[in-house]
Motif scaffolding. Structure first.
Motif, PDB file in Angstrom:
ATOM      1  N   LYS A 149       0.832  -1.211   0.000  1.00 42.12           N
ATOM      2  CA  LYS A 149       0.000   0.000   0.000  1.00 42.12           C
ATOM      3  C   LYS A 149       0.866   1.260   0.000  1.00 42.12           C
ATOM      4  CE  LYS A 149      -4.121  -2.145   1.910  1.00 42.12           C
ATOM      5  NZ  LYS A 149      -3.677  -3.532   1.747  1.00 42.12           N
ATOM      6  N   GLU A 150       0.587   2.216   0.909  1.00 42.23           N
ATOM      7  CA  GLU A 150       1.310   3.488   0.880  1.00 42.23           C
ATOM      8  C   GLU A 150       2.781   3.348   1.269  1.00 42.23           C
ATOM      9  OE1 GLU A 150      -0.447   2.924   4.910  1.00 42.23           O
ATOM     10  OE2 GLU A 150      -1.220   2.861   2.860  1.00 42.23           O
ATOM     11  N   LYS A 151       3.170   2.198   1.803  1.00 39.80           N
ATOM     12  CA  LYS A 151       4.570   1.972   2.162  1.00 39.80           C
ATOM     13  C   LYS A 151       5.400   1.482   0.972  1.00 39.80           C
ATOM     14  CE  LYS A 151       3.566   0.880   7.008  1.00 39.80           C
ATOM     15  NZ  LYS A 151       3.662  -0.160   8.074  1.00 39.80           N
ATOM     16  N   ALA A 152       4.743   1.232  -0.137  1.00 40.57           N
ATOM     17  CA  ALA A 152       5.453   0.722  -1.312  1.00 40.57           C
ATOM     18  C   ALA A 152       6.487   1.736  -1.791  1.00 40.57           C
ATOM     19  CB  ALA A 152       4.461   0.417  -2.429  1.00 40.57           C
ATOM     20  N   VAL A 153       7.694   1.259  -2.029  1.00 39.33           N
ATOM     21  CA  VAL A 153       8.776   2.106  -2.537  1.00 39.33           C
ATOM     22  C   VAL A 153       8.890   1.880  -4.038  1.00 39.33           C
ATOM     23  CG1 VAL A 153      11.245   2.600  -2.437  1.00 39.33           C
ATOM     24  CG2 VAL A 153      10.004   1.977  -0.350  1.00 39.33           C
ATOM     25  N   PHE A 167       4.574   6.850 -20.606  1.00 40.22           N
ATOM     26  CA  PHE A 167       3.391   6.983 -19.763  1.00 40.22           C
ATOM     27  C   PHE A 167       3.800   6.818 -18.300  1.00 40.22           C
ATOM     28  CE2 PHE A 167       1.511   5.746 -23.846  1.00 40.22           C
ATOM     29  CZ  PHE A 167       0.508   6.699 -23.955  1.00 40.22           C
ATOM     30  N   TYR A 168       2.873   7.117 -17.391  1.00 42.38           N
ATOM     31  CA  TYR A 168       3.180   7.039 -15.967  1.00 42.38           C
ATOM     32  C   TYR A 168       2.737   5.699 -15.377  1.00 42.38           C
ATOM     33  CZ  TYR A 168       4.124  12.042 -16.217  1.00 42.38           C
ATOM     34  OH  TYR A 168       4.645  13.263 -16.542  1.00 42.38           O
ATOM     35  N   ALA A 169       3.311   5.372 -14.228  1.00 44.98           N
ATOM     36  CA  ALA A 169       3.016   4.097 -13.574  1.00 44.98           C
ATOM     37  C   ALA A 169       1.524   3.902 -13.373  1.00 44.98           C
ATOM     38  CB  ALA A 169       3.751   4.019 -12.235  1.00 44.98           C
ATOM     39  N   ASP A 170       0.824   4.947 -12.917  1.00 46.99           N
ATOM     40  CA  ASP A 170      -0.599   4.779 -12.620  1.00 46.99           C
ATOM     41  C   ASP A 170      -1.477   4.816 -13.861  1.00 46.99           C
ATOM     42  OD1 ASP A 170      -0.276   7.520 -13.026  1.00 46.99           O
ATOM     43  OD2 ASP A 170      -1.893   8.036 -11.646  1.00 46.99           O
ATOM     44  N   ASP A 171      -0.881   4.971 -15.042  1.00 44.80           N
ATOM     45  CA  ASP A 171      -1.656   4.842 -16.274  1.00 44.80           C
ATOM     46  C   ASP A 171      -1.984   3.378 -16.555  1.00 44.80           C
ATOM     47  OD1 ASP A 171      -1.957   7.506 -17.109  1.00 44.80           O
ATOM     48  OD2 ASP A 171       0.078   7.547 -17.914  1.00 44.80           O
ATOM     49  N   PHE A 172      -1.129   2.462 -16.061  1.00 45.04           N
ATOM     50  CA  PHE A 172      -1.317   1.037 -16.341  1.00 45.04           C
ATOM     51  C   PHE A 172      -1.473   0.185 -15.080  1.00 45.04           C
ATOM     52  CE2 PHE A 172       0.642   2.661 -20.181  1.00 45.04           C
ATOM     53  CZ  PHE A 172      -0.068   2.015 -21.176  1.00 45.04           C
ATOM     54  N   ILE A 173      -1.003   0.676 -13.947  1.00 44.01           N
ATOM     55  CA  ILE A 173      -1.054  -0.114 -12.712  1.00 44.01           C
ATOM     56  C   ILE A 173      -2.154   0.450 -11.817  1.00 44.01           C
ATOM     57  CG2 ILE A 173       0.274  -0.981 -10.759  1.00 44.01           C
ATOM     58  CD1 ILE A 173       2.826  -0.345 -12.375  1.00 44.01           C
ATOM     59  N   SER A 174      -3.278  -0.247 -11.749  1.00 44.48           N
ATOM     60  CA  SER A 174      -4.449   0.262 -11.025  1.00 44.48           C
ATOM     61  C   SER A 174      -4.148   0.576  -9.570  1.00 44.48           C
ATOM     62  CB  SER A 174      -5.588  -0.764 -11.092  1.00 44.48           C
ATOM     63  OG  SER A 174      -5.990  -0.986 -12.419  1.00 44.48           O
ATOM     64  N   ALA A 231      -1.602   1.523  -8.126  1.00 41.67           N
ATOM     65  CA  ALA A 231      -0.682   2.639  -7.872  1.00 41.67           C
ATOM     66  C   ALA A 231      -1.441   3.953  -7.739  1.00 41.67           C
ATOM     67  CB  ALA A 231       0.343   2.738  -8.999  1.00 41.67           C
ATOM     68  N   PHE A 232      -2.765   3.882  -7.784  1.00 42.16           N
ATOM     69  CA  PHE A 232      -3.607   5.083  -7.835  1.00 42.16           C
ATOM     70  C   PHE A 232      -3.324   6.053  -6.688  1.00 42.16           C
ATOM     71  CE2 PHE A 232      -7.562   7.462  -7.167  1.00 42.16           C
ATOM     72  CZ  PHE A 232      -7.783   7.940  -8.445  1.00 42.16           C
ATOM     73  N   TYR A 233      -3.187   5.531  -5.470  1.00 40.98           N
ATOM     74  CA  TYR A 233      -2.991   6.401  -4.314  1.00 40.98           C
ATOM     75  C   TYR A 233      -1.533   6.445  -3.834  1.00 40.98           C
ATOM     76  CZ  TYR A 233      -8.036   6.956  -3.664  1.00 40.98           C
ATOM     77  OH  TYR A 233      -9.359   7.278  -3.822  1.00 40.98           O
ATOM     78  N   ILE A 234      -0.627   5.847  -4.584  1.00 39.49           N
ATOM     79  CA  ILE A 234       0.777   5.815  -4.182  1.00 39.49           C
ATOM     80  C   ILE A 234       1.462   7.121  -4.575  1.00 39.49           C
ATOM     81  CG2 ILE A 234       2.951   4.555  -4.398  1.00 39.49           C
ATOM     82  CD1 ILE A 234       0.680   3.026  -3.015  1.00 39.49           C
TER      83      ILE A 234
END
Length: 544
Positions: free
Chosen positions: A63-67, A81-88, A90-93
């Motif tokens: 979750k939010e601790k992900a580096v 593109f950005y990480a959160d364009d493809f990784i669902s 990662a939305f709140y990271i």
């Protein structure tokens, strides 16, 4: 273990383990654990290799601790593109805006500076070899670590919730946390950037520069007008967020079951056909009765729709039955059919794309799909192409003179069937071309069978011929028709010989008169400005 896992949904990790993908055959890899990864990555840069759906699991775990210090993927279509364009997930990271790059990015790190987490479940062996060839030995495989975790605990580390429930919960969370943005307009179409939505967008950006226009796409490399934002359909969190916070939806598909329509949101349904259609659809079609969940989905949708965009009285009547819709229609016409009034522009575009000599004339052959007789009416299959290309080319040259090419366009749901089909050199496969209206506009003549695209060239009085060897079978076993086949204003043939005869004996004056009477009888009056009218409505409704 079986009893402990009873009632749990199988997730992608389970499926990979079930298929034995977690066994690499290398002792040092097969013994990797999350604890070892955490210890090794402490104080180092963490690079994620793979921006597919499996990368979600890393963020689900931490979750939010992900580096996250970098995202690498071998798919060049994702680069930039950005990480959160493809990784669902990662939305709140906080690090979600890191750009996705190729493996050359690894060259900036010295040995021991970074740890690579491989997220792919299918290609981690190839990726590990790729990393080793670059001198990178500090890497971990997500699948193997999670498989060992589950084995040690006797059950999955994370219980996988039903996808629909998970998405519903997130949609409700969006509604609580984020307001509706009045000037955000969300578009989604059966294809990618295509159909009515495309033409409405291009009219809208000409009159409003202050709107946040968002398109949901499968292919993020698709070109869209300047100022239009793209969201990956596969990234369900971003997809839901953009939809739940948009002040207006412009769709030609049903609203997903997990999306909540909020107070203040306006839903425009464009449908994905023109101002007149041949076949009954959705709640008006007997084929739908065999799939109860689809019936319920469209009943729900009909209650949410605020307006349906229509182009004739006939269109309005069929939409009220098909969508179960009782609200106000917007009789603006057919936005995508505006393309028919820009023949020269579209001819240059299509001919340039396929490198066709400008002196050559073109016939667009656009048959529709058939139901898959083995799998059922929820599945589509391609009917064998029975058109005698040589015979029809000869008939075209005899009646209309000049040199001819044939553009073969299968329905998008069965387009892959063209790939292995043997074709003469003068037949060009255009099934992968995204905008069928540009093709219809560029071509001189169309042949179809039961596809409602047949009506659009007729709006500008272009010749249309019908060819189907299974007319009676189609009517009996495929779709109920809204218009009797024999009452269509186009010459119909059940054999190549009959089709060739119809072409050779085409009478333009009689055809133009017949088509005009037909369209007038159904109240169709396309003028090439429908998209402008819809754009004006959207602009006026949103306000300043």
């Amino acid at each position: 273990m079986q009893n402990e896992r009873k009632g749990m949904e199988m997730d992608f990790i389970d499926r990979a383990i079930q298929n034995g993908l977690h066994i690499s055959g290398k002792t040092e890899l097969d013994s990797q654990t999350w604890e070892e990864f955490e210890k090794k990555s402490a104080g180092k840069k963490v690079l994620l290799f793979g921006a597919g759906a499996c990368a979600d699991f890393y963020f689900m775990r931490y979750k939010e601790k992900a580096v996250l210090n970098g995202v690498i993927d071998n798919d060049c279509k994702k680069h930039g593109f950005y990480a959160d364009d493809f990784i669902s997930e990662a939305f709140y990271i906080k690090d979600r805006r890191i750009k996705i790059t190729g493996s050359s990015f690894l060259g900036q790190y010295h040995a021991g500076e970074a740890v690579v987490l491989i997220s792919s479940t299918k290609f981690y062996k190839e990726i590990s070899e790729q990393l080793e060839s670059l001198g990178i030995l500090d890497y971990f495989v997500l699948l193997i670590m999670e498989a060992n975790e589950r084995k040690s605990k006797g059950w999955p580390y994370l219980e996988s919730a039903d996808d629909s429930l998970k998405k519903t919960i997130f949609a409700e969370e969006c509604c609580r946390r984020h307001p509706v943005e009045k000037k955000k307009v969300f578009f989604r179409a059966y294809g990618d950037y295509t159909d009515h939505g495309k033409y409405i967008t291009e009219a809208l950006v000409k009159i409003r520069k202050d709107l946040d226009i968002v398109w949901a796409l499968d292919d993020m490399t698709t070109e869209v007008p300047e100022g239009v934002r793209k969201v990956n359909k596969g990234n369900w969190k971003k997809f839901i967020y953009e939809m739940e916070t948009a002040g207006m939806w412009v769709l030609d598909l049903a609203v997903p079951s997990y999306v909540v329509k909020r107070e203040g949101q306006i839903y425009l349904q464009t449908k994905h056909w023109a101002s007149i259609t041949l076949k009954k659809f959705y709640l008006d079609a007997s084929t739908f009765e065999e799939v109860p969940e689809l019936v319920e989905n469209w009943k729900r949708d009909g209650k949410m729709i605020d307006h349906v965009i229509t182009g004739s009285d006939f269109d309005e009547e069929s939409c009220r039955r098909g969508f179960g819709f009782q609200g106000e229609v917007l009789p603006c016409g057919s936005p995508r059919s505006d393309a028919m009034f820009h023949e020269e522009e579209n001819r240059k575009k299509v001919y340039g794309h396929y490198k066709i000599d400008g002196k050559i004339k073109t016939l667009l052959y656009a048959p529709t799909y058939r139901f898959d007789k083995k799998k059922g009416k929820s599945f589509h299959s391609a009917k064998e192409v029975e058109l005698d290309f040589g015979q029809i080319k000869k008939a075209l040259e005899e009646r209309f003179l000049g040199e001819w090419n044939i553009l073969l366009r299968l329905h998008p749901s069965v387009a892959q069937a063209c790939k292995n089909m043997e074709k003469p050199d003068f037949v060009i496969d255009v099934s992968d071309y995204k905008d069928s209206q540009e093709l219809a506009s560029a071509a001189d003549i169309m042949i179809s069978d039961f596809s409602s695209i047949m009506f659009e060239p007729a709006f500008v009085k272009k010749p249309v011929f019908l060819f189907a060897t299974d007319i009676q079978d189609y009517i009996a076993n495929e779709y109920d028709l809204l218009i009797k086949y024999e009452e269509l204003p186009f010459a119909a043939a059940e054999s190549n010989e009959e089709l060739a005869w119809n072409i050779r004996n085409f009478n333009k004056e009689a055809y133009v008169e017949q088509v005009g009477q037909f369209l007038e009888g159904y109240g169709v009056h396309e003028d090439g400005h429908a998209s402008e009218r819809v754009a004006e409505y959207i602009s006026k409704t949103i306000g300043e």
